[in-house]
Write a protein that holds these residues in place. Structure first.
Motif, PDB file in Angstrom:
ATOM      1  N   LEU A 131       0.836  -1.198   0.000  1.00 50.29           N
ATOM      2  CA  LEU A 131       0.000   0.000   0.000  1.00 50.29           C
ATOM      3  C   LEU A 131       0.871   1.248   0.000  1.00 50.29           C
ATOM      4  CD1 LEU A 131      -2.866   1.242   0.229  1.00 50.29           C
ATOM      5  CD2 LEU A 131      -2.550   1.204   2.715  1.00 50.29           C
ATOM      6  N   GLY A 132       1.909   1.240   0.836  1.00 52.56           N
ATOM      7  CA  GLY A 132       2.831   2.368   0.845  1.00 52.56           C
ATOM      8  C   GLY A 132       3.527   2.541  -0.490  1.00 52.56           C
ATOM      9  N   PHE A 133       3.918   1.429  -1.112  1.00 51.37           N
ATOM     10  CA  PHE A 133       4.584   1.475  -2.416  1.00 51.37           C
ATOM     11  C   PHE A 133       3.663   2.063  -3.484  1.00 51.37           C
ATOM     12  CE2 PHE A 133       5.946  -0.151  -6.499  1.00 51.37           C
ATOM     13  CZ  PHE A 133       7.335  -0.120  -6.438  1.00 51.37           C
ATOM     14  N   SER A 134       2.377   1.756  -3.378  1.00 55.47           N
ATOM     15  CA  SER A 134       1.433   2.182  -4.414  1.00 55.47           C
ATOM     16  C   SER A 134       1.261   3.693  -4.459  1.00 55.47           C
ATOM     17  CB  SER A 134       0.069   1.525  -4.182  1.00 55.47           C
ATOM     18  OG  SER A 134      -0.589   2.077  -3.042  1.00 55.47           O
ATOM     19  N   VAL A 135       1.491   4.369  -3.337  1.00 54.34           N
ATOM     20  CA  VAL A 135       1.253   5.817  -3.302  1.00 54.34           C
ATOM     21  C   VAL A 135       2.177   6.563  -4.266  1.00 54.34           C
ATOM     22  CG1 VAL A 135       1.266   7.880  -1.865  1.00 54.34           C
ATOM     23  CG2 VAL A 135       0.301   5.752  -0.976  1.00 54.34           C
ATOM     24  N   PRO A 136       3.511   6.491  -4.104  1.00 58.53           N
ATOM     25  CA  PRO A 136       4.356   7.214  -5.061  1.00 58.53           C
ATOM     26  C   PRO A 136       4.282   6.629  -6.461  1.00 58.53           C
ATOM     27  CG  PRO A 136       5.706   5.838  -3.642  1.00 58.53           C
ATOM     28  CD  PRO A 136       4.317   5.800  -3.079  1.00 58.53           C
ATOM     29  N   ALA A 137       4.097   5.305  -6.568  1.00 55.30           N
ATOM     30  CA  ALA A 137       4.055   4.685  -7.893  1.00 55.30           C
ATOM     31  C   ALA A 137       2.868   5.199  -8.704  1.00 55.30           C
ATOM     32  CB  ALA A 137       3.995   3.163  -7.751  1.00 55.30           C
ATOM     33  N   LEU A 138       1.679   5.160  -8.114  1.00 54.89           N
ATOM     34  CA  LEU A 138       0.485   5.596  -8.834  1.00 54.89           C
ATOM     35  C   LEU A 138       0.522   7.084  -9.141  1.00 54.89           C
ATOM     36  CD1 LEU A 138      -2.329   3.566  -7.012  1.00 54.89           C
ATOM     37  CD2 LEU A 138      -1.378   3.170  -9.288  1.00 54.89           C
ATOM     38  N   THR A 187       8.363   1.912   4.660  1.00 53.97           N
ATOM     39  CA  THR A 187       9.261   1.108   3.837  1.00 53.97           C
ATOM     40  C   THR A 187       8.700   0.917   2.438  1.00 53.97           C
ATOM     41  OG1 THR A 187      10.058  -0.062   5.803  1.00 53.97           O
ATOM     42  CG2 THR A 187      10.453  -1.105   3.672  1.00 53.97           C
ATOM     43  N   GLY A 188       7.400   0.676   2.349  1.00 54.23           N
ATOM     44  CA  GLY A 188       6.788   0.530   1.034  1.00 54.23           C
ATOM     45  C   GLY A 188       6.884   1.801   0.219  1.00 54.23           C
ATOM     46  N   ALA A 189       6.584   2.945   0.847  1.00 58.69           N
ATOM     47  CA  ALA A 189       6.624   4.221   0.136  1.00 58.69           C
ATOM     48  C   ALA A 189       8.034   4.546  -0.346  1.00 58.69           C
ATOM     49  CB  ALA A 189       6.097   5.338   1.034  1.00 58.69           C
ATOM     50  N   LEU A 190       9.018   4.349   0.528  1.00 54.23           N
ATOM     51  CA  LEU A 190      10.400   4.633   0.143  1.00 54.23           C
ATOM     52  C   LEU A 190      10.948   3.566  -0.803  1.00 54.23           C
ATOM     53  CD1 LEU A 190      11.861   5.820   3.569  1.00 54.23           C
ATOM     54  CD2 LEU A 190      11.149   7.226   1.638  1.00 54.23           C
ATOM     55  N   GLY A 191      10.364   2.368  -0.745  1.00 57.49           N
ATOM     56  CA  GLY A 191      10.823   1.295  -1.618  1.00 57.49           C
ATOM     57  C   GLY A 191      10.669   1.624  -3.090  1.00 57.49           C
ATOM     58  N   PHE A 192       9.661   2.426  -3.428  1.00 56.29           N
ATOM     59  CA  PHE A 192       9.489   2.831  -4.825  1.00 56.29           C
ATOM     60  C   PHE A 192      10.730   3.546  -5.331  1.00 56.29           C
ATOM     61  CE2 PHE A 192       8.434   6.324  -7.731  1.00 56.29           C
ATOM     62  CZ  PHE A 192       7.947   5.606  -8.814  1.00 56.29           C
ATOM     63  N   PHE A 193      11.287   4.411  -4.506  1.00 58.37           N
ATOM     64  CA  PHE A 193      12.473   5.160  -4.918  1.00 58.37           C
ATOM     65  C   PHE A 193      13.729   4.297  -4.834  1.00 58.37           C
ATOM     66  CE2 PHE A 193       9.368   8.266  -3.499  1.00 58.37           C
ATOM     67  CZ  PHE A 193       9.367   9.156  -4.567  1.00 58.37           C
ATOM     68  N   VAL A 194      13.823   3.471  -3.794  1.00 62.03           N
ATOM     69  CA  VAL A 194      15.023   2.655  -3.606  1.00 62.03           C
ATOM     70  C   VAL A 194      15.166   1.614  -4.712  1.00 62.03           C
ATOM     71  CG1 VAL A 194      16.130   0.958  -2.102  1.00 62.03           C
ATOM     72  CG2 VAL A 194      15.062   3.007  -1.115  1.00 62.03           C
ATOM     73  N   PHE A 195      14.074   0.918  -5.019  1.00 61.06           N
ATOM     74  CA  PHE A 195      14.151  -0.220  -5.933  1.00 61.06           C
ATOM     75  C   PHE A 195      13.736   0.108  -7.368  1.00 61.06           C
ATOM     76  CE2 PHE A 195      13.352  -2.105  -1.692  1.00 61.06           C
ATOM     77  CZ  PHE A 195      14.563  -2.756  -1.556  1.00 61.06           C
ATOM     78  N   PHE A 197      13.160   4.079  -8.740  1.00 59.38           N
ATOM     79  CA  PHE A 197      13.521   5.408  -9.207  1.00 59.38           C
ATOM     80  C   PHE A 197      15.020   5.669  -9.111  1.00 59.38           C
ATOM     81  CE2 PHE A 197      13.450  10.096  -9.149  1.00 59.38           C
ATOM     82  CZ  PHE A 197      12.679  10.311 -10.273  1.00 59.38           C
ATOM     83  N   ASP A 198      15.652   5.235  -8.021  1.00 60.87           N
ATOM     84  CA  ASP A 198      17.086   5.481  -7.861  1.00 60.87           C
ATOM     85  C   ASP A 198      17.897   4.777  -8.946  1.00 60.87           C
ATOM     86  OD1 ASP A 198      16.570   7.031  -5.708  1.00 60.87           O
ATOM     87  OD2 ASP A 198      17.216   5.601  -4.188  1.00 60.87           O
ATOM     88  N   PHE A 199      17.482   3.572  -9.321  1.00 60.80           N
ATOM     89  CA  PHE A 199      18.202   2.857 -10.371  1.00 60.80           C
ATOM     90  C   PHE A 199      17.988   3.520 -11.735  1.00 60.80           C
ATOM     91  CE2 PHE A 199      18.076  -0.417  -7.096  1.00 60.80           C
ATOM     92  CZ  PHE A 199      19.374  -0.917  -7.170  1.00 60.80           C
ATOM     93  N   ILE A 200      16.811   4.097 -11.952  1.00 61.68           N
ATOM     94  CA  ILE A 200      16.572   4.846 -13.186  1.00 61.68           C
ATOM     95  C   ILE A 200      17.518   6.040 -13.270  1.00 61.68           C
ATOM     96  CG2 ILE A 200      14.897   6.242 -14.447  1.00 61.68           C
ATOM     97  CD1 ILE A 200      14.329   3.270 -14.566  1.00 61.68           C
ATOM     98  N   LEU A 201      17.676   6.744 -12.150  1.00 61.12           N
ATOM     99  CA  LEU A 201      18.585   7.891 -12.127  1.00 61.12           C
ATOM    100  C   LEU A 201      20.015   7.455 -12.397  1.00 61.12           C
ATOM    101  CD1 LEU A 201      17.229   9.880  -9.031  1.00 61.12           C
ATOM    102  CD2 LEU A 201      16.849  10.373 -11.446  1.00 61.12           C
ATOM    103  N   ASP A 202      20.411   6.316 -11.843  1.00 61.32           N
ATOM    104  CA  ASP A 202      21.767   5.816 -12.048  1.00 61.32           C
ATOM    105  C   ASP A 202      22.007   5.394 -13.495  1.00 61.32           C
ATOM    106  OD1 ASP A 202      22.894   6.254  -9.634  1.00 61.32           O
ATOM    107  OD2 ASP A 202      22.961   4.178  -8.976  1.00 61.32           O
ATOM    108  N   LEU A 215      20.045   2.035  -1.054  1.00 63.06           N
ATOM    109  CA  LEU A 215      20.297   0.777  -0.352  1.00 63.06           C
ATOM    110  C   LEU A 215      20.784   1.028   1.071  1.00 63.06           C
ATOM    111  CD1 LEU A 215      21.972  -1.275  -3.226  1.00 63.06           C
ATOM    112  CD2 LEU A 215      19.656  -1.531  -2.312  1.00 63.06           C
ATOM    113  N   ALA A 216      21.551   2.093   1.263  1.00 62.08           N
ATOM    114  CA  ALA A 216      21.980   2.449   2.621  1.00 62.08           C
ATOM    115  C   ALA A 216      20.772   2.798   3.485  1.00 62.08           C
ATOM    116  CB  ALA A 216      22.955   3.623   2.567  1.00 62.08           C
ATOM    117  N   PHE A 217      19.775   3.416   2.868  1.00 64.73           N
ATOM    118  CA  PHE A 217      18.568   3.756   3.614  1.00 64.73           C
ATOM    119  C   PHE A 217      17.791   2.501   3.988  1.00 64.73           C
ATOM    120  CE2 PHE A 217      14.878   6.220   4.808  1.00 64.73           C
ATOM    121  CZ  PHE A 217      15.440   7.423   5.206  1.00 64.73           C
TER     122      PHE A 217
END
Length: 253
Positions: A131-138, A187-195, A197-202, A215-217
């Protein structure tokens, strides 16, 4: 400090520089950025501090003198912003922003704080994390894809999505989130960026190091989880499951 609300040349806008622009304002971007910062710049940092330092939940963080200092720093940052981001949206736009800040601040002071004395919400982390992941993703794909031909439609859909999440979380909050459940949502909300968005930026934008920071986060979140389990003396299988025993610690939000 809200130059991107009005400046069509702001580098982060992309398609939103034209999609939803009306009367000199990037309206879709305004809605998306307000939602984003309300969650990730305000709510989640406060929750992380409370989870990291449990004693902070019942304390005022800043003394009167420190509040004056930080208010002064905020005013200074706003003044510097006029020089760092030179774009003149007009007097009416600036006045509208100030009026909106005052109105929203007045409204926020009158929203009752939900402080249940019991934490007996029986919702598994397996539901809360997605549910947390779905917020930033959607919201990210809704506001940045311009899938709906009319920008007003995107904003209306976004508004109903916010209302839906708010109603659900408010209902659950009245039953009382445990610390481990709060961490699941975070964790779900931040997971969108960790798993994602961050890799897209890289990989595609050359912003090396963002995935390492993400990953440190994750390590930090796992450390918080360990602290919570030790503090409450509960087995992970109990804390993370849907069958959570009632907790009677007073003053828990």
């Amino acid at each position: 400090m809200v130059r991107s609300f009005f400046n069509p040349a702001w580098k982060d806008l992309g398609v939103l520089a034209t999609y939803g622009r009306w009367l000199g304002t990037n309206w879709v971007w305004v809605e998306w950025l307000a939602i984003y910062h309300a969650i990730f710049s305000i709510t989640i940092p406060i929750l992380l501090v409370e989870l990291t330092f449990p004693q902070s939940k019942t304390r005022i963080w800043l003394s009167s003198r420190m509040r004056v200092l930080f208010h002064g720093l905020l005013v200074l940052a706003i003044i510097l912003g006029f020089f760092a981001f030179p774009y003149d949206p007009g007097v009416l736009a600036i006045a509208g922003c100030i009026a909106a800040v005052i109105a929203l601040g007045w409204l926020a002071k009158r929203i009752p704080n939900i402080s249940p004395t019991h934490r007996n919400l029986k919702v598994s982390w397996k539901i809360l994390a997605p549910l947390g992941f779905s917020v930033p993703a959607l919201f990210f794909f809704l506001f940045n894809s311009a899938l709906i031909p009319f920008a007003a439609g995107t904003m209306i859909v976004g508004g109903f999505m916010v209302l839906g999440y708010e109603r659900l979380l408010t209902r659950w909050a009245r039953r009382g989130f445990s610390d481990i459940q709060k961490l699941g949502l975070i964790t779900g909300a931040l997971g969108f960026f960790v798993f994602f968005f961050d890799f897209i930026l890289d990989l595609f934008l050359g912003r090396l190091g963002t995935s390492v920071l993400g990953l440190a986060f994750v390590v930090y979140l796992l450390w918080i989880r360990k602290i919570i389990l030790q503090l409450h003396g509960k087995r992970p299988s109990v804390q993370l499951g849907s069958e959570m025993p009632e907790h009677t610690e007073p003053g828990v939000r």
